[in-house]
Every structure is written in C-alpha cells, then in structure tokens.
Design an enzyme around this catalytic site. Structure first.
Site, PDB file in Angstrom:
ATOM      1  N   ARG A 141       0.857  -1.183   0.000  1.00  0.00           N
ATOM      2  CA  ARG A 141       0.000   0.000   0.000  1.00  0.00           C
ATOM      3  C   ARG A 141       0.896   1.236   0.000  1.00  0.00           C
ATOM      4  NH1 ARG A 141      -2.230  -3.451   4.064  1.00  0.00           N
ATOM      5  NH2 ARG A 141      -4.343  -4.187   3.561  1.00  0.00           N
ATOM      6  N   LYS A 165      -2.339  -2.310   8.051  1.00  0.00           N
ATOM      7  CA  LYS A 165      -3.515  -1.767   8.722  1.00  0.00           C
ATOM      8  C   LYS A 165      -3.653  -2.367  10.117  1.00  0.00           C
ATOM      9  CE  LYS A 165      -6.389  -0.573   4.723  1.00  0.00           C
ATOM     10  NZ  LYS A 165      -7.686  -0.803   4.044  1.00  0.00           N
ATOM     11  N   HIS A 230      -2.292   2.497  -5.820  1.00  0.00           N
ATOM     12  CA  HIS A 230      -3.250   1.410  -5.630  1.00  0.00           C
ATOM     13  C   HIS A 230      -3.461   0.620  -6.926  1.00  0.00           C
ATOM     14  CE1 HIS A 230      -5.548  -0.215  -2.401  1.00  0.00           C
ATOM     15  NE2 HIS A 230      -6.652  -0.285  -3.112  1.00  0.00           N
ATOM     16  N   ARG A 233      -0.713  -1.798  -7.074  1.00  0.00           N
ATOM     17  CA  ARG A 233      -0.975  -2.895  -6.128  1.00  0.00           C
ATOM     18  C   ARG A 233      -1.971  -3.883  -6.728  1.00  0.00           C
ATOM     19  NH1 ARG A 233      -1.436  -4.370  -0.508  1.00  0.00           N
ATOM     20  NH2 ARG A 233      -3.594  -4.677   0.182  1.00  0.00           N
ATOM     21  N   HIS A 256      -4.475  -8.745   3.645  1.00  0.00           N
ATOM     22  CA  HIS A 256      -5.923  -8.678   3.817  1.00  0.00           C
ATOM     23  C   HIS A 256      -6.341  -9.508   5.028  1.00  0.00           C
ATOM     24  CE1 HIS A 256      -6.653  -7.756  -0.739  1.00  0.00           C
ATOM     25  NE2 HIS A 256      -6.348  -6.677  -0.039  1.00  0.00           N
ATOM     26  N   TYR A 265     -10.115 -10.215  -6.879  1.00  0.00           N
ATOM     27  CA  TYR A 265      -9.181 -10.406  -7.992  1.00  0.00           C
ATOM     28  C   TYR A 265      -9.552 -11.600  -8.861  1.00  0.00           C
ATOM     29  CZ  TYR A 265      -6.566  -6.831  -5.654  1.00  0.00           C
ATOM     30  OH  TYR A 265      -6.221  -5.635  -5.077  1.00  0.00           O
TER      31      TYR A 265
END
Length: 290
Positions: A141, A165, A230, A233, A256, A265
């Site tokens: 990210r 995150k 992004h 990514r 994730h 995806y």
C-alpha cells in the site's frame, strides 16, 4: 457503556486502527440517535433502520449494518444480551467495483521509462525506480511504502517487514529486481532520518508519491489518470493470480484480514478471460459461416 466496551474489544483483540474505531463509533452512535439505547433495541426497532437509511448508498447501508451485526454478536458473546436481533437489519446488495489494473504492456512501458531515467544515476530517478519496483513487485500500500523504516530492509534476506492496517506486521518478499533497485537507491540515499525514503526530516508523503507516478506515466506516454499506487498494487495481485498464485498466498502478501477482500481479484481475472475470448476467439466479431 456497551459501545465503549465493543470498541475496546476491537482495539485489543483485532488491532483495529484509530480510523476504523472512529468509523464504528460513528455508525453505532448514529443508529443510537435513531433507536435510543442499542443495548435494549429489539428486532422491530432494528427493522426501522431500513427506512432511516433509505437515502443512503447500498455500500453505506451495508457498512452500517455490518457494524451493528458485529456489535450485537459481541453483546451475545459477553452475555450482555440473550438474543441477537441483527437479523432484522437490511441487507442491501452492493456490487463492489472491480479495481482498475494495468496491462502487462503498460507495466513494461512504465518500467522502461523509469529504468532509462535511472541510468543517469541521479538520486530522484533511482528513488522513483525503487518505489515503482516495491509497488508492483511487492504489492505494498502507498502508506506502507512511504513509511518503511530503513531498518525494515535486511541485508541478507529477500524480505522486508511491513506494518500494515491496524499495526499488523507481515513479511513481504522482495524480488531480485527490487533488491537491486533498493541497493542502488541506498547507495545515494541521504544519510539522515530513520526512513527508507526520507523527505524534509520525515518520510515521502503519499501525495508526493501519487504525483511522482503520474508524472512518470506522462513521460511514458500513458494516461496519468489511470495510474496510482493502488492501481500498481492491483496489477501486482492480478498478474500474480494470472500466473497461478494461490488465493490464500495472495491474501497473505496483500495483508488482507478477510479472504473475501482478496477474492475480488478472481472477478478481475475472469473479466480478463471473457474479454480475451471476445477479442481473440476465431468466431469473435462475426457469425459462423454455413
């Protein structure tokens, strides 16, 4: 207060970031303004939220309903309620938009331009090439990349440690190309500050990273509106999936928390295959002769 206890659990057990906690608080307190004390709200009360949220986008309703479902699940787990009334919440069908991606040809154009500029050995050009390699080669990210500490880059292993995150750390593989680009950058990097990509006493900002990529896209003859950290990514993830990468491995690489986020995806790859059939199949664009 039940909401405070729930937020404390999210922070302690799930490592939720401050922004995430603030979003949950807004959603729960907003529902409380409509219904009163959420701790004692019943199914009929929760059903009324559908009308209160009628003018909101489906994705917003889904987010708010998700916050309440988790909240009531927490109350049941903690024996603060015997029943879970959240089944009465609205369940909008919100289609998640497919992420923008770059084709292999567009990626090649981008790298060709960055590599040609890096031949000058000028620090800005070497930095840009290293940033590009890390975005496309490791799927970081933007916030993770610009804030990488210098200490995250080991000298003897093809991995870096990334803080993602919620403060969750993960090991991310670094390709041979990216390691070479990083080595060239480290040789000219200013010797001040703790960050891999220092800037004005701190680190490179996300905004500046966006600007650098869009400027590179222009020089490479690409539409700058189609390029961002992004998007790179997404290209990393989609191109790995095309190459046969396992979805669980991809989930780990991307950081994730939920495999459902990674599954987007598979839709991108399916869309690419349909487009390929429509464009390249012998029968595409015309009827079969009789």
């Amino acid at each position: 207060m039940a909401i405070e206890s729930f937020l404390a659990m999210l922070a302690a057990e799930r490592g939720a970031a401050a922004n995430t906690l603030a979003a949950y608080r807004r959603d729960l307190e907003g529902a409380e303004e409509v219904l009163g004390d959420l701790l004692h709200a019943d199914r009929a009360a929760l059903a009324r939220l559908g009308q209160a949220w009628a003018d909101l986008a489906p994705s917003t309703v889904a987010r708010k309903a998700s916050a309440l479902r988790q909240f009531y699940g927490f109350l049941v787990d903690e024996k603060l309620r015997e029943d879970d009334p959240s089944a009465a919440l609205p369940r909008p069908v919100a289609r998640r938009p497919l992420p923008k991606i770059l084709s292999h040809e567009q990626v090649e154009l981008l790298f060709r331009q960055a590599e040609e500029e890096a031949e000058s050995a000028r620090p800005p050009a070497l930095r840009l090439l290293a940033l590009l390699e890390m975005l496309y080669g490791s799927g970081l990210r933007a916030t993770e990349l610009v804030a990488l500490p210098l200490s995250s880059v080991p000298r003897d292993a093809p991995f870096i440690t990334v803080s993602g995150k919620g403060g969750q750390q993960r090991l991310v593989p670094v390709s041979t190309r990216a390691r070479q680009a990083l080595s060239r950058w480290l040789a000219v990097r200013p010797a001040d500050g703790p960050y891999l990509f220092p800037s004005r006493g701190k680190h490179l900002t996300r905004v500046r990273l966006f600007q650098l990529l869009k400027e590179l896209a222009l020089r490479a003859g690409l539409d700058p509106a189609k390029l961002s950290p992004h998007v790179l990514r997404h290209a990393f993830a989609t191109h790995l999936l095309e190459g046969g990468a396992d979805l669980r491995v991809l989930q780990t690489l991307l950081g994730h928390a939920d495999i459902a986020t990674t599954q987007i995806y598979t839709h991108v790859d399916s869309a690419r295959l349909v487009a390929l059939v429509n464009e390249r199949h012998p029968l595409a664009g015309g009827a079969r002769g009789g």
